[in-house]
Enzyme design. Structure first.
Site, PDB file in Angstrom:
ATOM      1  N   ARG A   1      -1.064  14.864  -3.596  1.00 58.93           N
ATOM      2  CA  ARG A   1      -1.399  13.798  -2.999  1.00 58.93           C
ATOM      3  C   ARG A   1      -1.399  13.867  -1.330  1.00 58.93           C
ATOM      4  O   ARG A   1      -0.913  12.886  -0.732  1.00 58.93           O
ATOM      5  CB  ARG A   1      -0.553  12.507  -3.371  1.00 58.93           C
ATOM      6  CG  ARG A   1      -1.004  11.884  -4.589  1.00 58.93           C
ATOM      7  CD  ARG A   1      -0.345  10.829  -5.019  1.00 58.93           C
ATOM      8  NE  ARG A   1       1.185  10.992  -4.916  1.00 58.93           N
ATOM      9  CZ  ARG A   1       2.157   9.963  -4.775  1.00 58.93           C
ATOM     10  NH1 ARG A   1       1.936   8.761  -4.773  1.00 58.93           N
ATOM     11  NH2 ARG A   1       3.271  10.420  -4.971  1.00 58.93           N
TER      12      ARG A   1
ATOM     13  N   LYS B   1      -3.361  11.258   0.575  1.00 53.41           N
ATOM     14  CA  LYS B   1      -2.778   9.784   0.517  1.00 53.41           C
ATOM     15  C   LYS B   1      -1.595   9.611   1.799  1.00 53.41           C
ATOM     16  O   LYS B   1      -1.530   9.049   2.771  1.00 53.41           O
ATOM     17  CB  LYS B   1      -2.030   9.524  -0.767  1.00 53.41           C
ATOM     18  CG  LYS B   1      -1.030   8.416  -0.535  1.00 53.41           C
ATOM     19  CD  LYS B   1      -0.115   8.261  -1.695  1.00 53.41           C
ATOM     20  CE  LYS B   1       0.695   7.033  -1.807  1.00 53.41           C
ATOM     21  NZ  LYS B   1       0.087   5.977  -1.915  1.00 53.41           N
TER      22      LYS B   1
ATOM     23  N   ILE C   1       3.151 -15.823 -11.690  1.00 52.55           N
ATOM     24  CA  ILE C   1       2.390 -14.897 -12.534  1.00 52.55           C
ATOM     25  C   ILE C   1       3.324 -13.923 -13.109  1.00 52.55           C
ATOM     26  O   ILE C   1       3.001 -13.251 -14.282  1.00 52.55           O
ATOM     27  CB  ILE C   1       1.175 -14.225 -11.862  1.00 52.55           C
ATOM     28  CG1 ILE C   1       0.291 -15.264 -11.193  1.00 52.55           C
ATOM     29  CG2 ILE C   1       0.057 -13.079 -12.892  1.00 52.55           C
ATOM     30  CD1 ILE C   1      -0.304 -16.406 -12.350  1.00 52.55           C
ATOM     31  N   GLY C   2       4.441 -13.660 -12.490  1.00 49.04           N
ATOM     32  CA  GLY C   2       5.514 -12.814 -13.096  1.00 49.04           C
ATOM     33  C   GLY C   2       6.292 -12.007 -11.984  1.00 49.04           C
ATOM     34  O   GLY C   2       7.527 -12.196 -12.242  1.00 49.04           O
TER      35      GLY C   2
ATOM     36  N   GLU D   1     -12.719  -4.421 -17.684  1.00 48.87           N
ATOM     37  CA  GLU D   1     -13.191  -3.132 -17.201  1.00 48.87           C
ATOM     38  C   GLU D   1     -13.683  -2.154 -18.254  1.00 48.87           C
ATOM     39  O   GLU D   1     -14.308  -1.354 -18.357  1.00 48.87           O
ATOM     40  CB  GLU D   1     -11.796  -2.665 -16.549  1.00 48.87           C
ATOM     41  CG  GLU D   1     -11.637  -1.144 -16.481  1.00 48.87           C
ATOM     42  CD  GLU D   1     -10.049  -0.723 -15.638  1.00 48.87           C
ATOM     43  OE1 GLU D   1      -9.587  -1.571 -15.011  1.00 48.87           O
ATOM     44  OE2 GLU D   1      -9.840   0.131 -16.242  1.00 48.87           O
TER      45      GLU D   1
ATOM     46  N   HIS E   1      -3.002 -11.677  -2.049  1.00 45.70           N
ATOM     47  CA  HIS E   1      -3.577 -10.563  -1.650  1.00 45.70           C
ATOM     48  C   HIS E   1      -3.403 -10.395   0.061  1.00 45.70           C
ATOM     49  O   HIS E   1      -3.534  -9.125   0.709  1.00 45.70           O
ATOM     50  CB  HIS E   1      -4.597 -10.118  -1.883  1.00 45.70           C
ATOM     51  CG  HIS E   1      -4.990  -9.981  -3.502  1.00 45.70           C
ATOM     52  ND1 HIS E   1      -5.121 -10.955  -4.190  1.00 45.70           N
ATOM     53  CD2 HIS E   1      -4.713  -8.729  -4.448  1.00 45.70           C
ATOM     54  CE1 HIS E   1      -5.154 -10.686  -5.633  1.00 45.70           C
ATOM     55  NE2 HIS E   1      -4.713  -9.519  -5.607  1.00 45.70           N
TER      56      HIS E   1
ATOM     57  N   CYS F   1      -2.012 -14.045  -8.514  1.00 44.11           N
ATOM     58  CA  CYS F   1      -1.379 -13.021  -9.179  1.00 44.11           C
ATOM     59  C   CYS F   1       0.195 -12.790  -9.073  1.00 44.11           C
ATOM     60  O   CYS F   1       0.537 -13.504  -8.452  1.00 44.11           O
ATOM     61  CB  CYS F   1      -2.360 -11.791  -8.703  1.00 44.11           C
ATOM     62  SG  CYS F   1      -2.273 -10.264  -9.593  1.00 44.11           S
TER      63      CYS F   1
HETATM   64  N1  GLN Z   1       2.585  -9.925 -14.457  1.00 43.33           N
HETATM   65  C1  GLN Z   1       2.190  -9.063 -13.263  1.00 43.33           C
HETATM   66  C2  GLN Z   1       2.589  -9.379 -12.206  1.00 43.33           C
HETATM   67  O1  GLN Z   1       3.140 -10.486 -12.040  1.00 43.33           O
HETATM   68  C3  GLN Z   1       0.404  -9.201 -13.549  1.00 43.33           C
HETATM   69  C4  GLN Z   1      -0.051  -8.090 -12.691  1.00 43.33           C
HETATM   70  C5  GLN Z   1      -1.422  -8.054 -12.582  1.00 43.33           C
HETATM   71  O2  GLN Z   1      -2.205  -8.897 -13.113  1.00 43.33           O
HETATM   72  N2  GLN Z   1      -2.131  -7.047 -12.459  1.00 43.33           N
HETATM   73  O3  GLN Z   1       2.984  -8.466 -11.469  1.00 43.33           O
HETATM   74 ZN    ZN Z   2      -3.215 -10.331 -11.736  1.00 41.64          ZN
END
Ligand code: GLN
Ligand code: ZN
Length: 757
Positions: free
Chosen positions: A17, A20, A433-434, A607, A696, A728
C-alpha cells in the site's frame, strides 16, 4: 501459431500500500510532490518487472493511477470541471486531487466531483462532469511518460485506455436538455491525437476498455458506438476489451467496427463453446479472459487448456488474459507469512495470476499439461475435501427450508400494533445507525487485544466502559432507540467473518476501494456456521444500562458475502443462505435475551445487482430471500430494522419493500432528500427513516434546516411511519461533531412533535 498472454491491468496500490501512504503524506504536506511522484514511479516499475518476471508477453501501461483511472481519463482528455481551472489553465497532479477531494481554505470551499461504484464491484470512480461547453484536449500526458518509462524495461508495451463510449456513459451532467452525444466529436478528436502519439512511440497494440458493452445498450448508443469506432480507425491495433459480463447481445456492434482484437470475460461472461467458435471473425484476435480478476482462487488451468484446444481446431489468433483488471484482487499471496502453507497453495493474487497466464499459454504452445496439473492439484484435492467434509448440520438445514421460512408469521399491520404496544415509542422516534465515533484510543485498544498484548478480560472491561459512555451520552441527548456504538468492530464484515466459522483472513490482502482507501476482504473458504454468540454480550450489557430499547446490530448476509472473496464450488445463493442461518441463531439469542429491536445492515445489496436487466430478478430473488430467512422466526413484537446507504433506490424499490423490514433507514441527506421523490411514486408500506444528517460531511446541520427536511418528508411519508436518524453510522466523525449534530436533530424533532400535538 503462438498463443500470447496479457493482463488487463495490475493493482496500482503497491505491494505494501505504498501509494496510499504516499498520497496521504502528500495531502498532509509531509512529503513533496517530487517525492510522491518518485514513489508512484517505483510502484509502476516494480509492477512492470513483476509482469515480466512472471512471463507475460505484453506489459500493460496506463493501468496506474494517482487516484482513479476514470479521473485519469478526465485529466488526459482535459475535461476539467470549470470550478477547478486556474487562471493560467495549467493542470497537474494537484488538479487531479482537487477534483477527487475538493478544495477548501479559510474562505471558501469547492465541492469535489461525485464518486460512485464501478459497475458491479466495490471500487469507486470519480464521475466525469459534462456540460454543453465542456472542452476536450490532450492536456495531461502522464500516459506518454509512463510509456517511455516502460520502454526502458520491455519492448512489448500495451497501453490501457478507458474507451470513449464508456467514458461518455459514466459521466454526469447538471444541465437539463443536455445531449451527451453532442460531446462525442470533441472527445473522439482527442483519442485520435492520442493514438497518433502512441503510433509515433512504436506502439503496436492498444487496449481500449469498453465495459459498457456488458450492459443493455439502447439503439442510439449502439449507433454512436459504431460511428465512433469507425471514425477512430487508424494504423494502430485496437484490442477492444469487455469485462464483467457477456456481450453476445451487443454483437451487432462488434460486427460493424474495425477493431483488431476483442477481449471477452469468460469468467463472468458464461460464453458457450459454439458462441466462441462462430461469433467472432477469424481475422481478429480473440482474447479470452480466463483468470478471474475478481476472486482469489487458483484458476482451473486444465479446464481452460482443453477448452482452448477445442477452439483452436476452428480458429487461431488466440490470446489469453485476466477476465478484467487485476486491481480487484490483492497483490501477492507470498506476502502472507501467517497463513498456513496448505491454504496458501489454494490462492492466486495478482502476481500469481500473471504466472498462471504464463503457465497456460506455455502449456498450449508446447502441448504439455504436466505443470498445469501440479499447479491445480492442491485446489482439486481441497475441493474434494470440502465436498466430503460438508457440515451436515448446515446442509440438512438448507435442504429442509420451506417457503414459510422466508416469511414473517404476520403482516406488517399486525406487527406494527404489537410493536407499538411493546416498545411504546413517541411519534417520529429518534435513533442512530449503529456506530459511534471511533477514536485512536479505541483502535489501539482493539489492536493490542488482537496482538494479545492485553487479556480478553481487560479488553472486555474497556469495551464495556465505552459502551457505557455511548449509552449515557445517548440518554443525555434524549434519543429514543439506542445503540451500543459498535466499539468492538473494526469493520462491519470483518468482525462477523472473524467470529463465524468458514472465513479466512489475510495480513496484506488489500484491494483499492477508492482513492487512498483500501479494504481487506475476508476469504470464505468452507461452510459457514456460528460457533457461539457474536454480539450478544455487548448488546445485553448495553441494554442492562438503560430502560430505553437498545438495537441489536448485525451485518446482513448479502453484504457479508459481497464484501468477501467467496468460494467458487457452491453458488452465491447457497453461501448467503449459510450466512443467513448463522445470523438467525444470533437473532434468536438476542431476542431471547430481551432485545426487542434488531437491525440488519445491507449496504451492499444494490452493488450485487447484475448488469443486465434479464439477470436482475434472479439475483434479487435470492438476495431478498436470504435477508428474510434471517428474520422470519422473530416474534411479531420484535422490530426488525435494516439500513442501506450510498445506493440509488429507484430501480430496486420494489425489492427493498419486499424485504418486509419493519423500519428501513436510508441515506438521503447528502442528496438533499432527492431520494424521497421515489417514495412519492412508490407507496412504501412499512416505516422509513430517510436520514436527516449527512454524516459524510464535518458540517453540523442546523436545527432549522433539519426542521425543514422533516417537514418535507412528512409530506411524503405518513407521520406514524416516519423515523428520525442520521443517514449512516457515526464512526468516522468526532464526538464534538456528533454531540452537536444529534442535539440539533433531537431539538428539531421535539419542536415538530410539539406542533403536532
Ligand atoms: N451499522 C453500521 C454503522 O453504523 C452501518 C455502516 C454502513 O452502512 N456502511 O457503522
Ligand atoms: Zn450506511
Amino acid at each position: 501459431m503462438t498463443i500470447f498472454n496479457h493482463i488487463l491491468g495490475f493493482p496500482r496500490i503497491g505491494f505494501q500500500r505504498e501509494l496510499k501512504i504516499a498520497q496521504e503524506m502528500y495531502w498532509s504536506k509531509k512529503i513533496s510532490k517530487i517525492k510522491l511522484k518518485k514513489i508512484g514511479k517505483k510502484i509502476r516499475i516494480k509492477n512492470l518487472k513483476t509482469q515480466q518476471k512472471m512471463g507475460l508477453d505484453f506489459l500493460s501501461v496506463g493501468d496506474f493511477s494517482w487516484y482513479d483511472h476514470v479521473l485519469s481519463t478526465t485529466m488526459m482528455l482535459g475535461n476539467i470541471p470549470k470550478r477547478f481551472m486556474t487562471s493560467n489553465n495549467k493542470i497537474d497532479i494537484d488538479t487531479l486531487f482537487y477534483i477527487a477531494r475538493g478544495v477548501s481554505d479559510h474562505n471558501n470551499s469547492t465541492n469535489p466531483s461525485e464518486m460512485t461504484k464501478w459497475f458491479n464491484t466495490n471500487y469507486h470512480y470519480i464521475v466525469p462532469e459534462f456540460s454543453t461547453d465542456s472542452v476536450f484536449n490532450f492536456s495531461w500526458k502522464q500516459l506518454l511518460k509512463e510509456i517511455d518509462e516502460a520502454l526502458l524495461i520491455g519492448k512489448n508495451i500495451k497501453p490501457v485506455i478507458l474507451g470513449p463510449m464508456s467514458y461518455l456513459w459514466l459521466g454526469k451532467t447538471y444541465e437539463v436538455n443536455f445531449n451527451r452525444f453532442d460531446l462525442l466529436d470533441k472527445i473522439l478528436h482527442v483519442y485520435k491525437i492520442i493514438f497518433s502519439c502512441l503510433k509515433k512511440k512504436g506502439i503496436q497494440w492498444v487496449q481500449i476498455d469498453e465495459p459498457i458493452l456488458s450492459l443493455d445498450l439502447s439503439p442510439v448508443w449502439k449507433k454512436n458506438f459504431i460511428l465512433s469506432y469507425n471514425y477512430l480507425k487508424c494504423n494502430i491495433n485496437i484490442l477492444l476489451t469487455t469485462y464483467f459480463g457477456n456481450i453476445s447481445h451487443n454483437l451487432d456492434i462488434i460486427k460493424e467496427i474495425p477493431i483488431k482484437g476483442i477481449h471477452l470475460d469468460l469468467v463472468s461472461g458464461n460464453y458457450n463453446l459454439s458462441e466462441l467458435k462462430t461469433n467472432f471473425s477469424q481475422d481478429i484476435v480473440l482474447s479470452l479472459g480466463i483468470v478471474n480478476g475478481k476472486n482469489i482462487w487458483k484458476t482451473d488451468l486444465l479446464k481452460y487448456y482443453f477448452l482452448i484446444k477445442k477452439i483452436l481446431k476452428y480458429r487461431d489468433n488466440i490470446w489469453i488474459g485476466s477476465s478484467c483488471s487485476l486491481m480487484h484482487v490483492p497483490v501477492d499471496i507470498n506476502q502472507e507469512k501467517k497463513m498456513k502453507t496448505e491454504l496458501k497453495v489454494l490462492f492466486s493474487f495478482a502476481v500469481q495470476k500473471c504466472y498462471e497466464l504464463y503457465l497456460l499459454s506455455n502449456a498450449l504452445n508446447i502441448n504439455k499439461t504436466d505443470l498445469l496439473e501440479s499447479w491445480i492439484l492442491p485446489l482439486l484435492s481441497y475441493n474434494n475435501i470440502i465436498k466430503n467434509n460438508k457440515n451436515n448440520d448446515i446442509q440438512d438445514k438448507i435442504l429442509n427450508l420451506k417457503t414459510k421460512d422466508y416469511k414473517r408469521k404476520n403482516s406488517y399491520k399486525i406487527r406494527y400494533k404489537k410493536q407499538k404496544n411493546k416498545l411504546n415509542l413517541p411519534i417520529l422516534p429518534i435513533t442512530t445507525i449503529g456506530s459511534f465515533p471511533q477514536t485512536k484510543d479505541l483502535r489501539d485498544l482493539r489492536s493490542s487485544f488482537k496482538e494479545k498484548l492485553i487479556t480478553k478480560k481487560e479488553y472486555k472491561k474497556k469495551i464495556f466502559k465505552i459502551i457505557k459512555y455511548n449509552i449515557i451520552e445517548q440518554e443525555k441527548l434524549n434519543i429514543d432507540v439506542l445503540v451500543h456504538g459498535e466499539p468492538e468492530r473494526n469493520d462491519m464484515v470483518e468482525y462477523f467473518g472473524e467470529n463465524l466459522e468458514g472465513f479466512l483472513f489475510t495480513d496484506y490482502g488489500w484491494v483499492q476501494s477508492y482513492g487512498s482507501r483500501c479494504v481487506k476482504p475476508p476469504i470464505i473458504y468452507s461452510d459457514i456456521s456460528r460457533v457461539s454468540p457474536i454480539t450478544l454480550d455487548w448488546i445485553k450489557y448495553a441494554q442492562s444500562l438503560t430502560k430505553k430499547p437498545v438495537k441489536g446490530m448485525l451485518t446482513g448476509p448479502v453484504t457479508i458475502l459481497l464484501w468477501s472473496f467467496p468460494r467458487e464450488d457452491i453458488s452465491h445463493k447457497t453461501i448467503a443462505t449459510q450466512i443467513s442461518l448463522a445470523l438467525k441463531d444470533e437473532i434468536y439469542d438476542l431476542e431471547k435475551n430481551g432485545i426487542n429491536i434488531i437491525q440488519i445492515d445491507e449496504p451492499a445489496l444494490r452493488e450485487g445487482l447484475p448488469l443486465r436487466d434479464i439477470d436482475k430478478k434472479k439475483y434479487l430473488d435470492w438476495a431478498i430471500n436470504s435477508f428474510k430467512l434471517t428474520v422470519s422466526d422473530v416474534k411479531d413484537s420484535t422490530q426488525i430494522h435494516t439500513h442501506m446507504c450510498y445506493c440509488e433506490f429507484n430501480d430496486i424499490i420494489q425489492s427493498i419493500s419486499d424485504l418486509d423490514a419493519d423500519v428501513i433507514t436510508i441515506e438521503t441527506a447528502r442528496s438533499n432528500m432527492e431520494i424521497l421523490a421515489c417514495f412519492k411514486n412508490f407507496k412504501y408500506p412499512n416505516s422509513i427513516g430517510p436520514g436527516f444528517y449527512d454524516i459524510h460531511s464535518p458540517n453540523i446541520p442546523k436545527e432549522i434546516d433539519i426542521i425543514k427536511l422533516i417537514k418535507k418528508s412528512m409530506k411524503i411519508i405518513p407521520i406514524k411511519k416516519l423515523w428520525i436518524n442520521p443517514d449512516c453510522g457515526l464512526k468516522t466523525r468526532t464526538w464534538i461533531e456528533v454531540k452537536y449534530a444529534l442535539k440539533n436533530l433531537v431539538s428539531a424533532t421535539l419542536k415538530i412533535r410539539s406542533i403536532l400535538s
